[in-house]
Scaffold this active site. Structure first.
Site, PDB file in Angstrom:
ATOM      1  N   ILE A  79       0.794  -0.932   0.118  1.00  0.00           N
ATOM      2  CA  ILE A  79       0.110   0.099  -0.139  1.00  0.00           C
ATOM      3  C   ILE A  79       1.171   1.297   0.135  1.00  0.00           C
ATOM      4  CG2 ILE A  79       0.054  -0.079   2.432  1.00  0.00           C
ATOM      5  CD1 ILE A  79      -3.195   1.170   2.499  1.00  0.00           C
ATOM      6  N   CYS A  80       0.114   2.426  -0.574  1.00  0.00           N
ATOM      7  CA  CYS A  80       0.886   3.599  -0.685  1.00  0.00           C
ATOM      8  C   CYS A  80       2.222   4.044  -1.435  1.00  0.00           C
ATOM      9  CB  CYS A  80       1.475   4.403   0.962  1.00  0.00           C
ATOM     10  SG  CYS A  80       1.505   5.521   0.753  1.00  0.00           S
ATOM     11  N   ALA A  81       3.526   3.434  -0.637  1.00  0.00           N
ATOM     12  CA  ALA A  81       4.121   4.131  -1.183  1.00  0.00           C
ATOM     13  C   ALA A  81       5.104   2.573  -1.113  1.00  0.00           C
ATOM     14  CB  ALA A  81       5.664   4.780  -1.453  1.00  0.00           C
ATOM     15  N   SER A 113      -2.415  -1.104  -2.826  1.00  0.00           N
ATOM     16  CA  SER A 113      -3.487   0.371  -2.577  1.00  0.00           C
ATOM     17  C   SER A 113      -3.505   1.469  -2.467  1.00  0.00           C
ATOM     18  CB  SER A 113      -4.206  -0.724  -1.158  1.00  0.00           C
ATOM     19  OG  SER A 113      -5.652   0.410  -0.756  1.00  0.00           O
TER      20      SER A 113
END
Length: 184
Positions: free
Chosen positions: A102-104, A147
């Site tokens: 998720i994210c980075a 995500s």
């Protein structure tokens, strides 16, 4: 019982980490919270400390059904620079087990060579990834789940749970956590 490694790296995004672990434990999945530097307190991106339950060195990848990576830019860098994390991702992916970020942290999956076609991540973190970033909360491509960021952590955890233990558990947790109200 299914087992998921959720590594804890200095600079992790707290909301994502907690969202993942909480949802997976509600699904009666064995969540292994392993610290990259041992079973110690690890400080997140926003100063919240969480104690790793075990050292990453104690984790046997043969016992895992999945790995789920929280984001946070510093946390992502620490994950990407850890040889054992890279080895686990590659091994799980080769065995068609769930690799999720998720994210980075899709950057970490990309470094391991598992991002293909379409994915999602935090806006701006797609630079250098030779795939199409979709502006969606969660993207699933075979055994790779990605995500977008902190607000999508519960949905991300739910999709990992669905992949591991099925629709019935997914639906029960989705309703029980009042996700429909958040989506209205």
């Amino acid at each position: 019982m299914k087992s998921v490694l959720v590594p804890l790296a200095q600079g992790f995004e707290e909301a994502e980490f907690i969202g993942i672990v909480d949802v997976l434990r509600r699904a009666n999945i064995n969540v292994i919270v392993a610290g990259l530097n041992g079973a110690v307190n690890v400080k997140g991106a926003n100063g919240v400390e969480i104690k790793a339950e075990v050292s990453l060195q104690e984790v046997d990848s043969k016992d895992l059904d999945a790995i789920a990576l929280a984001g946070g830019f510093e946390g992502m860098q620490n994950l990407a620079n850890n040889e054992k994390i890279m080895q686990i991702i590659k091994e799980l992916h080769a065995n068609k087990k769930i690799v999720a970020a998720i994210c980075a942290s899709p950057i970490v999956l990309n470094k391991a060579g598992v991002i293909k076609d379409e994915f999602t991540c935090y806006p701006g973190c797609e630079d250098g990834i030779q795939a199409i970033r979709l502006n969606k909360a969660v993207v699933i491509k075979e055994n790779v789940i990605t995500s977008a960021g902190p607000a999508t952590a519960i949905l991300f955890g739910l999709e990992i749970a669905r992949a591991l233990v099925g629709d019935e558990t997914y639906k029960a947790i989705y309703e029980g956590m009042q996700v429909p109200l958040a989506m209205a």
